[in-house]
Write a protein that holds these residues in place. Structure first.
Motif, short mmCIF file in Angstrom:
data_model
loop_
_atom_site.label_atom_id
_atom_site.label_comp_id
_atom_site.label_asym_id
_atom_site.label_seq_id
_atom_site.Cartn_x
_atom_site.Cartn_y
_atom_site.Cartn_z
N LEU A 406 32.67 32.77 22.30
CA LEU A 406 32.03 32.49 23.59
C LEU A 406 31.64 31.02 23.75
N ASN A 407 31.79 30.25 22.69
CA ASN A 407 31.58 28.81 22.81
C ASN A 407 32.87 28.07 23.14
N ASN A 408 33.96 28.81 23.24
CA ASN A 408 35.26 28.18 23.49
C ASN A 408 35.85 28.61 24.81
N VAL A 409 35.02 28.84 25.81
CA VAL A 409 35.53 29.29 27.11
C VAL A 409 36.18 28.11 27.83
N SER A 410 37.41 28.33 28.29
CA SER A 410 38.04 27.24 29.05
C SER A 410 37.98 27.50 30.55
N SER A 411 38.10 28.76 30.95
CA SER A 411 37.97 29.04 32.38
C SER A 411 37.64 30.51 32.61
N ILE A 412 37.08 30.77 33.78
CA ILE A 412 36.71 32.13 34.15
C ILE A 412 37.28 32.41 35.54
N GLU A 413 37.83 33.59 35.69
CA GLU A 413 38.45 33.94 36.97
C GLU A 413 37.40 34.07 38.08
N ASN A 414 37.87 33.84 39.30
CA ASN A 414 36.95 33.87 40.45
C ASN A 414 36.83 35.26 41.07
N LYS A 415 37.10 36.29 40.29
CA LYS A 415 37.10 37.65 40.84
C LYS A 415 36.60 38.63 39.77
N LEU A 416 35.91 39.68 40.23
CA LEU A 416 35.43 40.70 39.29
C LEU A 416 36.25 41.98 39.44
N TYR A 417 36.42 42.69 38.32
CA TYR A 417 37.14 43.97 38.32
C TYR A 417 36.24 45.02 37.69
N GLU A 418 36.41 46.23 38.12
CA GLU A 418 35.67 47.33 37.49
C GLU A 418 36.38 47.74 36.20
N SER A 419 35.60 47.85 35.14
CA SER A 419 36.14 48.44 33.91
C SER A 419 35.24 49.62 33.56
N ASP A 420 35.56 50.31 32.48
CA ASP A 420 34.73 51.45 32.10
C ASP A 420 33.34 51.02 31.67
N TYR A 421 33.17 49.74 31.37
CA TYR A 421 31.91 49.30 30.77
C TYR A 421 31.20 48.19 31.55
N GLY A 422 31.67 47.87 32.74
CA GLY A 422 30.99 46.83 33.52
C GLY A 422 31.95 46.14 34.47
N LEU A 423 31.41 45.12 35.14
CA LEU A 423 32.20 44.34 36.09
C LEU A 423 32.51 42.98 35.48
N TYR A 424 33.77 42.72 35.23
CA TYR A 424 34.11 41.48 34.53
C TYR A 424 35.28 40.77 35.19
N PRO A 425 35.32 39.45 35.06
CA PRO A 425 36.53 38.70 35.44
C PRO A 425 37.41 38.54 34.19
N HIS A 426 38.60 38.00 34.36
CA HIS A 426 39.37 37.54 33.19
C HIS A 426 38.71 36.27 32.68
N VAL A 427 38.59 36.15 31.37
CA VAL A 427 37.98 34.95 30.78
C VAL A 427 38.96 34.36 29.78
N CYS A 428 39.20 33.05 29.92
CA CYS A 428 40.14 32.38 29.03
C CYS A 428 39.39 31.59 27.96
N PHE A 429 39.82 31.77 26.71
CA PHE A 429 39.22 31.07 25.59
C PHE A 429 40.25 30.16 24.95
N ASP A 430 39.82 28.94 24.61
CA ASP A 430 40.67 28.05 23.82
C ASP A 430 40.59 28.48 22.37
N CYS A 431 41.70 28.52 21.73
CA CYS A 431 41.66 28.73 20.29
C CYS A 431 42.38 27.56 19.65
N PRO A 432 41.71 26.42 19.51
CA PRO A 432 42.38 25.21 19.06
C PRO A 432 42.77 25.28 17.60
N ALA A 433 43.70 24.41 17.23
CA ALA A 433 44.15 24.37 15.84
C ALA A 433 43.04 23.83 14.94
N ASP A 434 42.21 22.95 15.50
CA ASP A 434 41.11 22.40 14.71
C ASP A 434 39.90 23.32 14.81
#
Lengths: 456, 454
Positions: A406-434
């Motif tokens: 959660l410290n490597n978030v690069s972007s968050i979608e501008n829309k929420l979707y219903e899931s079985d456990y809450g309302l969430y957007p797509h969240v993109c995380f960087d996973c850098p080589a370093d």
């Protein structure tokens, strides 16, 4: 209920009666075929009885057994369970418009027709290359709490919930859409066609060797992360000394792009609540605001044990279901969401050189949850290269630690979707080589692999 | 009860109907750390009606007898709606009509043990765990569930068979310097309270293991030859294969159904898998399932070849296969679905040391942290393990979640040991919780398994 409360008041200093009534019908389509219709009408009553610092608890499905109910709570009372909270006083009501009387006129035949339409659109869009499963569940739910402090709160809600899935061959792996409302509503054709479009792009199986890539968690996979975060932010964990977030209120613990909140008071939603299962008023709670830990969530019991204010999060939930009346309230985030960002999903995908969208996960419950560690099977994972979706990955895992990720978030979608456990957007995380930059109090999170997350 | 239920049943106009009345007595005692947070016994009850009419098959469940008539009407309307759709005419394979009442054989009836004694036993086990310096907290639970099931159907069957389950489980968290490790130990039984007495060593050993995990390294991720201990082998068999021998999970999935044809080779020659709810002394024991069908032993895989499937009346008809008696419900809120009763891999002839030696450089994986399946792919987590180097167990490692594939991992099973250990707890969450879903096996060597660390 009043008779139960009156009887209970004779043997205890204070008492609370919780009543729930659920009437619902579930209609199931598998492979575009109607395979089941199940109806249920469940009622039940729970009693909590206080005398001095002691607590008693009992439950029944049958209010005529009220003498037995009170006797059982009284027996419990003398076994030595301690409690130091006070039942809440009267408040409200708050009108959340969570009930639509039209739900009671909704026919099984109408819902069957809608699910057939859903299946037909999906089947047409995937041209026989995948199967459509769809299910709808509709009905009413009543929750009422009364206590000897004069509280009498109740809420009748109606709901129409629908799920549709496109299953990949040889599997129950799927892409899915969830939606819910307080009355019957049709899923838009464009949403279903979108799902079909992604499915077709995801059909080819891709083999990759990379261990470190960008990753997008879809709303249907987000619970694997939220589960761990909630374990840290629960007053129960705090009290028991197993919260990794102890003493960190006001500290930055995630990327400043992250705001996580729990809001049970959204008007017109089927699961909105203006009081929790203990009758405590609910309100919007910011758990993490722009990366900073703001609050822990609690029920009455753990509020009294930790010195926190009751936050209206006492719900009768079990980790693996269970009959609500048989469960005592525990701290639960029941209306969790992540604040949306500023990018569309297409823009997020276009920005990715190599990455994976995790559409669902296997084994979210199998890791070291108190630590925040996870090791997840992708179910499925969609592979992106050069900003385009090329297919799906099979038999791949993604591992890491939620506090690092959660410290490597690069972007968050501008829309929420219903899931079985809450309302969430797509969240993109960087996973850098370093290795990721040092986190606040890194040593509390470090897990021996430099804070990185990996695909396997 | 028999006459009452039959009277209700006579009001239903269908090709087939049944009613299950169930009264569940549940005793629960919980300690969190050293605090007592719950102790009491309660009862819930309710009715489940199922009706087949003109090819439509529907269910309705209610909590009150006074609601039963409306439930039957609801089930009838639902069945007719399904029949009217016309695309999927349901049939049922009907079992022989029986009248059966039985009580489980018990070594000490848990109902006769005073709550104070149950609490004392729980406190004793809990204190053995909390006595370890690094154990921060526990959740210790005594759970006793008695399902008094009363079943009638329109063929004249009457079954009354109570199922009595008692268990003590302790979840424990150890911590040091802000790092936590956790684990769980369980003792349980469906044949009496005696089995959960005098089990100090189970809880002591697990507390010691969880404490040692604080000093263990995370397992390096990668592919390993793994030796599973019997508990892990049980979860592996349950997730990797068992769910897809449940006929309802693949009935309407044409691609999976095609792959899961009887006679298909899915496993290696050393793998024979059986489900047997009628095997006495294991936690999943029952004589009759929740459709009034006698539970029987089914050989699901015979030396790697798919040889059987688990059925309800509905799926047995759909597949044209024999009834097996595997339709089980969680409680009176639910109609039964196809469930494993007691699934296990049959023992072979190898010794455990031999399997570890054969693994060469690999991983010895012990005690389950739960699993999940999605058809082809499945995961199953372990509480701890040991690296195997040159055929010998090495240092302890932690954080293992294993992933496999239904159509390849079973073929990679290279050996099984000669013992058979069945789990003392269930806990399968396929739609409904089944606390008696037993599983087990011998030690098992599997080549080339994907292991995710942290």
């Amino acid at each position: 209920m009043e008779k139960i409360l009156s009887l209970a008041a004779r043997v205890g200093d204070s008492a609370e009666v919780f009543h729930t009534e659920l009437a619902e019908t579930e209609i199931i389509f598998e492979d575009s075929t109607l395979t089941g219709i199940n109806s249920t009408h469940q009622r039940g009553y729970s009693l909590r009885l206080r005398k001095g610092d002691r607590l008693g608890f009992s439950y029944t499905k049958n209010p005529a057994e009220r003498f037995d109910l009170v006797k059982k709570a009284e027996t419990f009372l003398y076994k030595g369970v301690m409690a130091f909270f006070t039942f809440p006083k009267q408040h409200g009501p708050v009108e959340l418009f969570s009930f639509d009387p039209l739900i009671e006129e909704l026919s099984v035949e109408r819902v069957i027709k809608e699910l057939k339409r859903v299946c037909a659109i999906i089947s047409g869009s995937v041209q026989g290359k995948g199967q459509c499963n769809s299910a709808a569940c509709f009905g009413t739910k009543l929750a009422r709490v009364i206590n000897t402090n004069g509280l009498d709160v109740s809420q009748l809600s109606s709901f129409y919930k629908v799920t549709c899935q496109i299953l990949f061959p040889n599997s129950h792996e799927s892409l899915r859409h969830n939606s819910s409302d307080i009355c019957f509503s049709m899923i838009t054709e464009s949403r279903l066609l979108d799902l079909g479009r992604i499915y077709k792009a995801a059909l080819p199986i891709v083999d990759i060797k990379e261990r470190e890539m960008d990753v997008i968690f879809s709303p249907h996979a987000m619970h694997a992360l939220m589960w761990r975060l909630q374990a840290g932010a629960s007053a129960a964990s705090l009290y028991e000394g197993v919260s990794r977030l102890k003493g960190m209120t006001g500290d930055k613990i995630t990327s400043d792009k992250i705001t996580i909140l729990d809001d049970p008071g959204v008007v017109g939603r089927p699961d909105s609540r203006w009081f929790d299962d203990e009758g405590v008023p609910t309100s919007k709670l910011e758990l993490i605001k722009k990366g900073v830990l703001c609050s822990f969530f609690t029920n009455l019991d753990y509020a009294s044990k930790t010195g926190l204010e009751p936050s209206g999060h006492g719900y009768r939930n079990g980790m693996w279901g269970g009959d609500p009346i048989s469960l005592q309230p525990v701290p639960t985030l029941s209306h969790c969401s992540i604040l949306p960002g500023d990018k569309s999903l297409d823009e997020m995908i276009a920005d990715i050189r190599r990455g994976v969208i995790i559409m669902g996960v296997l084994g979210a419950h199998s890791g070291n949850i108190p630590n925040g560690d996870f090791s997840l099977g992708l179910n499925p994972g969609l592979y992106i290269e050069g900003g385009k979706m090329l297919g799906r990955l099979k038999n791949k895992m993604f591992s890491g630690n939620v506090y690092n990720l959660l410290n490597n978030v690069s972007s968050i979608e501008n829309k929420l979707y219903e899931s079985d456990y809450g309302l969430y957007p797509h969240v993109c995380f960087d996973c850098p080589a370093d290795p990721v930059p040092a986190l606040p109090r890194q040593s509390r999170f470090g897990q021996g692999v430099d804070g990185k997350s990996f695909f396997r | 009860m028999k006459q009452t239920l039959r009277a209700y049943l006579s009001l239903v106009d269908g090709d087939y109907a049944d009613i299950r009345y169930e009264r569940m007595e549940r005793t629960r005692i919980e300690l969190r750390g050293k605090e007592l947070t719950e102790i009491g016994s309660n009862v819930t009850d309710g009715y489940v009606v199922r009706l087949l009419k003109s090819g439509g098959f529907a269910t309705a469940s209610v909590t009150r007898a006074s609601d039963l008539e409306s439930a039957m009407k609801r089930a009838t309307l639902n069945a007719l709606a399904m029949a009217g759709d016309g695309e999927n005419k349901v049939g049922l394979t009907l079992p022989p009509c029986v009248e059966h009442e039985s009580l489980p054989k018990l070594d000490e009836d848990p109902r006769a043990v005073f709550p104070e004694e149950k609490l004392a036993l729980l406190k004793n086990y809990n204190s053995l765990v909390t006595g370890f310096r690094d154990i921060i907290t526990t959740s210790a639970v005594y759970e006793e569930t008695i399902r008094y099931r009363y079943f009638v159907n329109s063929m004249g069957t009457w079954v009354h068979e109570p199922l009595i389950t008692s268990s003590i489980s302790i979840r424990m968290v150890a911590g040091r310097d802000g790092i936590f490790q956790n684990g769980r130990a369980v003792v349980g039984s469906s044949d009496g309270f005696l089995k959960i007495r005098n089990r100090d060593e189970v809880f002591q050993k697990k507390a010691e293991t969880v404490t040692r995990l604080l000093d263990a390294e995370p397992v390096p991720s990668g592919r390993y030859n793994v030796v599973l201990n019997p508990e892990m082998a049980g979860v592996f068999i349950h997730e990797a294969f068992g769910h897809f021998s449940e006929a309802d999970l693949i009935e309407h999935n044409p691609s999976l159904r095609e792959k899961m044809k009887i006679g298909a080779r899915l496993g290696s020659g050393c793998l024979t898998i059986v489900d047997d709810p009628a095997m006495e002394g294991q936690i999943g024991f029952y004589r009759f399932d929740d459709e009034g069908v006698e539970g029987r032993r089914v050989v699901l895989m015979d030396q790697g070849i798919l040889s059987g499937r688990l059925h309800s009346m509905r799926t047995a008809f759909a597949y044209g296969e024999s009834l097996t008696g595997h339709a089980v419900a969680e409680d009176s809120r639910y109609a039964p679905i196809v469930r494993m009763g007691c699934i296990f891999a049959c023992p072979g002839e190898s010794g455990v040391d031999e399997l570890i030696s054969k693994a060469g450089d690999g991983l010895y994986v012990l005690d389950s942290k739960g699993g999940q399946t999605s058809g082809e792919s499945f995961t199953f987590g372990a509480q701890y393990g040991y690296l195997i180097r040159n055929g010998k167990p090495g240092p302890m490692v932690r954080d293992m979640n294993l992933m496999g594939n239904l159509f390849s991992t079973l073929l990679d099973v290279e050996g099984v040991s000669s013992e058979l250990v069945i789990s003392e707890t269930g806990g399968c969450g396929k739609g409904q919780m089944n606390i008696r879903s037993a599983m087990g096996g011998p030690h098992m060597l599997i080549r080339n398994v994907k292991v995710g660390g942290v």
